[in-house]
Design a protein around this motif. Sequence first.
Motif, PDB file in Angstrom:
ATOM      1  N   PHE A 168       0.850  -1.181   0.000  1.00  0.00           N
ATOM      2  CA  PHE A 168       0.000   0.000   0.000  1.00  0.00           C
ATOM      3  C   PHE A 168       0.888   1.234   0.000  1.00  0.00           C
ATOM      4  O   PHE A 168       1.904   1.280   0.711  1.00  0.00           O
ATOM      5  N   VAL A 169       0.526   2.257  -0.791  1.00  0.00           N
ATOM      6  CA  VAL A 169       1.342   3.467  -0.889  1.00  0.00           C
ATOM      7  C   VAL A 169       0.470   4.679  -0.584  1.00  0.00           C
ATOM      8  O   VAL A 169      -0.692   4.755  -1.021  1.00  0.00           O
ATOM      9  N   GLN A 170       1.012   5.612   0.190  1.00  0.00           N
ATOM     10  CA  GLN A 170       0.268   6.798   0.587  1.00  0.00           C
ATOM     11  C   GLN A 170       0.238   7.831  -0.542  1.00  0.00           C
ATOM     12  O   GLN A 170       1.222   8.022  -1.253  1.00  0.00           O
ATOM     13  N   ARG A 171      -0.891   8.495  -0.678  1.00  0.00           N
ATOM     14  CA  ARG A 171      -1.079   9.510  -1.714  1.00  0.00           C
ATOM     15  C   ARG A 171      -0.051  10.638  -1.578  1.00  0.00           C
ATOM     16  O   ARG A 171       0.572  11.044  -2.561  1.00  0.00           O
ATOM     17  N   ARG A 172       0.150  11.119  -0.345  1.00  0.00           N
ATOM     18  CA  ARG A 172       1.062  12.247  -0.126  1.00  0.00           C
ATOM     19  C   ARG A 172       2.496  11.871  -0.505  1.00  0.00           C
ATOM     20  O   ARG A 172       3.220  12.669  -1.103  1.00  0.00           O
ATOM     21  N   ASP A 173       2.906  10.642  -0.170  1.00  0.00           N
ATOM     22  CA  ASP A 173       4.259  10.204  -0.519  1.00  0.00           C
ATOM     23  C   ASP A 173       4.446  10.122  -2.020  1.00  0.00           C
ATOM     24  O   ASP A 173       5.517  10.452  -2.550  1.00  0.00           O
ATOM     25  N   LEU A 174       3.412   9.677  -2.719  1.00  0.00           N
ATOM     26  CA  LEU A 174       3.485   9.625  -4.193  1.00  0.00           C
ATOM     27  C   LEU A 174       3.679  11.021  -4.783  1.00  0.00           C
ATOM     28  O   LEU A 174       4.545  11.245  -5.645  1.00  0.00           O
ATOM     29  N   ILE A 175       2.874  11.965  -4.302  1.00  0.00           N
ATOM     30  CA  ILE A 175       2.936  13.334  -4.838  1.00  0.00           C
ATOM     31  C   ILE A 175       4.317  13.929  -4.615  1.00  0.00           C
ATOM     32  O   ILE A 175       4.937  14.493  -5.528  1.00  0.00           O
ATOM     33  N   LEU A 176       4.829  13.801  -3.396  1.00  0.00           N
ATOM     34  CA  LEU A 176       6.122  14.398  -3.067  1.00  0.00           C
ATOM     35  C   LEU A 176       7.265  13.744  -3.832  1.00  0.00           C
ATOM     36  O   LEU A 176       8.174  14.426  -4.322  1.00  0.00           O
ATOM     37  N   ASN A 177       7.235  12.419  -3.983  1.00  0.00           N
ATOM     38  CA  ASN A 177       8.319  11.730  -4.680  1.00  0.00           C
ATOM     39  C   ASN A 177       8.334  12.042  -6.169  1.00  0.00           C
ATOM     40  O   ASN A 177       9.403  12.247  -6.754  1.00  0.00           O
ATOM     41  N   ILE A 178       7.168  12.081  -6.787  1.00  0.00           N
ATOM     42  CA  ILE A 178       7.120  12.391  -8.224  1.00  0.00           C
ATOM     43  C   ILE A 178       7.557  13.834  -8.469  1.00  0.00           C
ATOM     44  O   ILE A 178       8.327  14.123  -9.395  1.00  0.00           O
ATOM     45  N   LYS A 179       7.100  14.746  -7.632  1.00  0.00           N
ATOM     46  CA  LYS A 179       7.502  16.142  -7.782  1.00  0.00           C
ATOM     47  C   LYS A 179       9.009  16.306  -7.620  1.00  0.00           C
ATOM     48  O   LYS A 179       9.672  17.001  -8.406  1.00  0.00           O
ATOM     49  N   ASN A 180       9.559  15.641  -6.616  1.00  0.00           N
ATOM     50  CA  ASN A 180      10.996  15.740  -6.371  1.00  0.00           C
ATOM     51  C   ASN A 180      11.807  15.083  -7.492  1.00  0.00           C
ATOM     52  O   ASN A 180      12.866  15.573  -7.886  1.00  0.00           O
ATOM     53  N   ALA A 181      11.303  13.955  -8.032  1.00  0.00           N
ATOM     54  CA  ALA A 181      12.006  13.257  -9.109  1.00  0.00           C
ATOM     55  C   ALA A 181      12.054  14.090 -10.379  1.00  0.00           C
ATOM     56  O   ALA A 181      13.077  14.134 -11.079  1.00  0.00           O
ATOM     57  N   ARG A 182      10.960  14.760 -10.688  1.00  0.00           N
ATOM     58  CA  ARG A 182      10.935  15.618 -11.892  1.00  0.00           C
ATOM     59  C   ARG A 182      11.933  16.762 -11.765  1.00  0.00           C
ATOM     60  O   ARG A 182      12.494  17.212 -12.763  1.00  0.00           O
ATOM     61  N   GLN A 183      12.159  17.232 -10.516  1.00  0.00           N
ATOM     62  CA  GLN A 183      13.069  18.364 -10.315  1.00  0.00           C
ATOM     63  C   GLN A 183      14.534  17.937 -10.254  1.00  0.00           C
ATOM     64  O   GLN A 183      15.413  18.634 -10.758  1.00  0.00           O
ATOM     65  N   LYS A 184      14.823  16.779  -9.671  1.00  0.00           N
ATOM     66  CA  LYS A 184      16.199  16.436  -9.360  1.00  0.00           C
ATOM     67  C   LYS A 184      16.751  15.239 -10.126  1.00  0.00           C
ATOM     68  O   LYS A 184      17.957  15.023 -10.132  1.00  0.00           O
ATOM     69  N   GLN A 185      15.893  14.440 -10.731  1.00  0.00           N
ATOM     70  CA  GLN A 185      16.379  13.248 -11.424  1.00  0.00           C
ATOM     71  C   GLN A 185      16.227  13.419 -12.931  1.00  0.00           C
ATOM     72  O   GLN A 185      15.112  13.588 -13.431  1.00  0.00           O
ATOM     73  N   ASP A 186      17.339  13.384 -13.639  1.00  0.00           N
ATOM     74  CA  ASP A 186      17.311  13.556 -15.086  1.00  0.00           C
ATOM     75  C   ASP A 186      16.644  12.364 -15.751  1.00  0.00           C
ATOM     76  O   ASP A 186      16.840  11.207 -15.345  1.00  0.00           O
ATOM     77  N   GLY A 187      15.878  12.626 -16.787  1.00  0.00           N
ATOM     78  CA  GLY A 187      15.278  11.567 -17.584  1.00  0.00           C
ATOM     79  C   GLY A 187      13.916  11.112 -17.142  1.00  0.00           C
ATOM     80  O   GLY A 187      13.281  10.314 -17.832  1.00  0.00           O
ATOM     81  N   VAL A 188      13.405  11.588 -15.981  1.00  0.00           N
ATOM     82  CA  VAL A 188      12.071  11.201 -15.534  1.00  0.00           C
ATOM     83  C   VAL A 188      11.047  12.098 -16.213  1.00  0.00           C
ATOM     84  O   VAL A 188      11.031  13.316 -16.010  1.00  0.00           O
ATOM     85  N   VAL A 189      10.204  11.470 -17.056  1.00  0.00           N
ATOM     86  CA  VAL A 189       9.182  12.204 -17.805  1.00  0.00           C
ATOM     87  C   VAL A 189       7.844  11.514 -17.592  1.00  0.00           C
ATOM     88  O   VAL A 189       7.741  10.543 -16.841  1.00  0.00           O
ATOM     89  N   SER A 190       6.832  11.992 -18.291  1.00  0.00           N
ATOM     90  CA  SER A 190       5.487  11.430 -18.105  1.00  0.00           C
ATOM     91  C   SER A 190       5.412   9.963 -18.504  1.00  0.00           C
ATOM     92  O   SER A 190       4.624   9.190 -17.949  1.00  0.00           O
TER      93      SER A 190
END
Length: 783
Positions: free
Chosen positions: A648-670
């Motif tokens: 089970f994964v929390q909604r808030r954790d998903l939002i924060l991780n995806i937002k952070n990945a788009r900002q800091k991890q190269d190559g993460v796209v839709s």
Amino acid sequence: SATPTEEINGAGNLMDFLDEPFPDVGTYEDFHTIDWLREKSRDTDRHRKITCKSKESIWEFIKSLLDAWSGWLVMLLIGLLSGTLAGVIDLAVDWMTDLKEGVCLSALWYSHEQCCWTSNETTFADRDKCPQWQKWAELMTGYTEGAGVYLLNYFLYVLWALFFSFLAVSLVRVFAPYACGSGIPEIKTILSGFIIRGYLGKWTLLIKTVTLVLAVSSGLSLGKEGPLVHVACCCGNLFCSLFSKYSKNEGKRREVLSAAAAAGVSVAFGAPIGGVLFSLEEVSYYFPLKTLWRSFFAALVAAFTLRSINPFGNNRLVLFYVEYHTPWYMAELVPFILLGVFGGLWGTLFIRCNIAWCRRRKTTRLGKYPVLEVIVVTGITAVLAFPNPYTRRSTSELISELFNDCGALESSQLCDYINNPNMTRPVDDIPDRPAGPGVYSALWQLTLALVFKIVITIFTFGMKIPSGLFIPSMAVGAIAGRIVGIAVEQMAYHHHDWIIFKNWCRPGADCVTPGLYAMVGAAACLGGVTRMTVSLVVIMFELTGGLEYIVPLMAAAVTSKWVADAFGKEGIYEAHIQLNGYPYLDQDEFTHRTLATDVMRPRRNEPPLAVLTQDSTTVEDVETLIKDTDYNGFPVVVSRESERLIGFVQRRDLILNIKNARQKQDGVVSNSVVYFTEDAPQIPASNPQPLKLRRILNLSPFTVTDHTPMETVVDIFRKLGLRQCLVTRSGEQKNLNIEKIIFKVVQMKFLAMHITNQKLSFDIFMIGNLLNIFMEHDLYLIS
């Protein structure tokens, strides 16, 4: 071979796009419920790391000792600050209440009593009068009597009351809206796991302390005892922020807040043991043995601090400390029980009328004008209170006088008895005497005061200023009890030959203590409103310091609860929790025949519940799912075809991780694939960079079957403090094709529970709570 679920449930040590979780991951949004299981698990991991590191060096060992003692240090700080604040509030209320009537010329900061203490010209007969203390009319005109003097004092009394209340409601509205009300319904909700950010903040602490003094001093029918619990919890939250052990773990923070609530009641009533029992019985949701000891320590330090300040000048912790010298008799249980019936009826009347008025305030234009409402109620209260000496004074002083036993040195109207000139008894053993004109006059004034308090308290509690309910409820009961006590006393004196008095009340004996009846009535009314029992009796016993009056208090408290429960199970705090729509789990909501499947959402004709797959969902799919739904979390399954649960994964954790990945991890796209597996498969270089989120996946979600009785499900939620529970519905396999499991959602207030196909898994530290549930519901664990 192992099933896909078994393969994935191994220990996860992979490196995600960040080595360590970044800030806010694992935290909660405002007005959401915490996951107690996850908080306990995180604390266990933290403690395990500290224990391992403590063996590496002396410094790490010292740090582990500091971590172990940090809880006691927090309790010490809470006790010191809450005791100090309570003492300051008591002193300020005493001074500002007297300021409405006059001023001390020798020292402006002295109250009436303190002013006359320091005077050398005060006589014992007129100990309330001294040249240093002057009423406003006397100071302005030079006259002490007359209609003009009375009207000027009347006008200034009302003016001061309006000024204090206007200042209080203005400060609350502008600086800290959460500082209004009692605070106990919200504290109960927060301790059950709900997040209300800012409710225990620094501004709330400051404004609540200041406005509490103003509100009580204005003469409104409210007390400071309930808000002192809120103030103490604000102190607890303040000190939690100084230690990462508590600031980063919402479950541990609530253990501290439970102890802070005990300290609040300790300084409010001067009852440390009663405070601990109040926290355990009335407000706390999770109360382990460790919290019990720490609550006891915090209440002890708070009471000691308040005793050191000695705000009332009587070397006691409360204003209405009394000692009785006469035992009670079995025949008196009848009026004690009748007072319990009155308390239960008053509690029911108050709860229904107050909730109806508060609901009207919420649903009509009345709620748009909180300042005007406070001004109007204060004006009505002050205008009606001034002519009656029993409503003009502060409610605490009124209760103190009603509790008091009439000795030879008392000058109160309630002690205006006709003395026998031949009486040679000791001072503390005065026999029953016929009532004089002062007593009968006081009875009429007390009757009017009773009606006034009953009506005005209904409209006062719930306004946008700090307002406690303990003192007004006790005042209502104390007035009724004193009236009954005087009636029984006079019956015993004039009809001592009746059979009910013959065995225990002889002429010339001290049979009946009216102050005891006032105390029993106060306990009955407070119990009828709050539905407290054990903690109420202990608080009242600590107030009086007499063990022999526990049985009358118990009889009245139990009777008032029985009578009030006959009309409705909710106390005033539970009623306000329901009125405000806070998520507080109540087992009475479900009948014994209701099953988990009976309350599931969505229904069969509604859209199916969206889930995430372990290795085929893209970032865009996750973002769309989050946008289109408002669930607090999502189950993760192997695939759409084989809907076996991974976690089970929390909604808030998903939002924060995806937002952070788009900002800091190269190559993460839709189009990047989100992986919840332990190892991401090899992908061609032309494909987008994958996003690995195994770290935020809860691999041990709690599950029950869909045929589990809701009584058991609710009990599991309460005992284990779950935020969500995964519910399974398994189909029988009759051929090679695996039956597809249908996912649904059980929505219990703000709690989302999902139907999956996964066996029960749990952490080892929850074994104790699970065993309690198994024994209570006669369940068996099959592995």
